[in-house]
Design an enzyme around this catalytic site. Structure first.
Site, short mmCIF file in Angstrom:
data_model
loop_
_atom_site.label_atom_id
_atom_site.label_comp_id
_atom_site.label_asym_id
_atom_site.label_seq_id
_atom_site.Cartn_x
_atom_site.Cartn_y
_atom_site.Cartn_z
N THR A 1 1.01 -1.16 -0.07
CA THR A 1 -0.39 -0.09 0.16
C THR A 1 1.11 1.26 -0.10
OG1 THR A 1 -1.81 -1.03 1.62
CG2 THR A 1 -1.57 1.06 1.33
N TRP A 2 1.72 0.94 0.73
CA TRP A 2 2.85 2.61 0.64
C TRP A 2 3.46 2.69 -0.32
CZ3 TRP A 2 8.52 2.37 3.45
CH2 TRP A 2 9.57 2.99 2.82
N HIS B 1 -0.72 -9.75 -5.84
CA HIS B 1 0.25 -10.69 -4.68
C HIS B 1 0.17 -12.53 -5.12
CE1 HIS B 1 -1.09 -7.73 -1.82
NE2 HIS B 1 -2.42 -8.21 -1.31
N ARG C 1 9.67 -7.56 2.65
CA ARG C 1 9.75 -7.52 3.98
C ARG C 1 10.31 -8.50 5.35
NH1 ARG C 1 4.77 -4.33 7.14
NH2 ARG C 1 5.72 -3.09 9.33
N TYR D 1 12.12 -3.34 2.20
CA TYR D 1 11.05 -2.12 2.84
C TYR D 1 11.79 -1.83 3.92
CZ TYR D 1 7.47 -0.97 6.01
OH TYR D 1 6.26 0.79 7.18
N LYS E 1 1.04 0.46 11.84
CA LYS E 1 2.40 1.09 12.51
C LYS E 1 3.08 1.13 11.37
CE LYS E 1 2.33 0.29 16.83
NZ LYS E 1 2.95 -0.74 18.72
#
Length: 308
Positions: A54-55, A117, A139, A204, A271
């Protein structure tokens, strides 16, 4: 690969990946393989859920559209990143959800920004053989586990109202999750080594630690490098600040509403911290993941920081 125990016992392994047979996602994957035709100008964001896709969508969208949409006029101010970069299996080829989607992919402006995905083995051949670009984000698996857990928990609470039914949900075993995780990552890692002009492999944690360096690298890769003028005017840093998880989380458009009926928009921005796993996982769980990681990644040339 061992049999995965998860939300249902009805599972099928298809091209080295587990799917729930009663899920629309499996049917959508088959439909994508049969019907999707990539264009040379397409740009794909790939990666497992909760790895930072998403980022990365917000960053990619801002980079590609920086000329037509300066930061203060960005559609990201009024649209969730998931609504601007369509996911093939969840959005475009998913009739199960009442979700705004293009009636015809060919109507999307070039370059089309899309995401999936799906594993590298399962993506349509036209994606592999065309001139389109693939961005893959990976990540730390420990942070992925924690992020996926809370995302799934929110989904269960929003979709399953009966408390007994909620308590009956059994998440996949740690070993099964990690095996699928490693297989997915290593397929794209291998593709990035074999075709560095085709697949850009991003971590990430690297994006967090050195955002300017990797944003410039990304822009170069997709053929839209930042000019010296943009560099001097601080355009790169403006995009980084605007697309930061803190800023995205604070935008009104990302605070309320849902994506695909069930997923709260705010759940996509929890977060985003590196090492948050230390607040949730036991030393025993971390030791198991560390051992599994060493076994799976040995000899591949890929290393993932666990920040132990």
């Amino acid at each position: 690969m061992s049999t995965m125990r998860g939300l249902t016992s009805k599972l099928v392994m298809y091209e080295n990946f587990w799917y729930m047979t009663n899920s629309s996602i499996f049917r959508n994957v088959l439909s994508i393989q049969k019907n999707f035709v990539a264009k040379d100008t397409d740009i794909f964001i790939t990666g497992l859920p909760k790895t930072g896709t998403t980022w990365l969508k917000s960053l990619l969208y801002a980079i590609v559209n920086r000329t037509n949409h300066p930061i203060n006029q960005s559609p990201l101010l009024s649209h969730h990143p998931q609504e601007l970069v369509y996911n093939l299996e969840s959005d475009v080829y998913n009739e199960a959800f009442d979700y705004p989607r293009p009636n015809n992919l060919n109507e999307l402006p070039s370059p089309r920004l899309l995401s999936t995905h799906i594993s590298y083995m399962s993506i349509p051949e036209s994606i592999k053989t065309s001139g389109c670009r693939i961005l893959y984000i990976c990540r730390n698996p420990l942070d992925v586990i924690v992020s996926a857990y809370y995302f799934t928990l929110g989904f269960v609470k929003n979709t399953i109202k009966d408390k007994d039914d909620q308590d009956s949900i059994v998440l996949p075993r740690l070993e099964d999750f990690y095996e699928d995780f490693c297989d997915h990552v290593l397929e794209y890692w291998k593709a990035s080594l074999e075709r560095p002009d085709k697949v850009l492999f991003l971590k990430y944690e690297d994006l967090i630690d050195h955002p300017v360096l990797h944003l410039k690298r990304l822009a170069e890769f997709i053929g839209m490098p930042f000019s010296s003028k943009e560099d001097n005017e601080g355009v790169v840093q403006q995009i980084i600040d605007f697309c930061s998880i803190k800023n995205m989380k604070g935008l009104d458009v990302n605070k309320n509403g849902v994506i695909n009926k069930f997923f709260e928009k705010k759940s996509y921005f929890r977060k985003g911290e590196v090492g948050d796993w230390a607040n949730h996982l036991t030393p025993f769980m971390v030791e198991r993941i560390d051992r599994l990681m060493q076994e799976k990644l040995e000899g591949t040339g890929l290393s993932l920081k666990l920040h132990l």
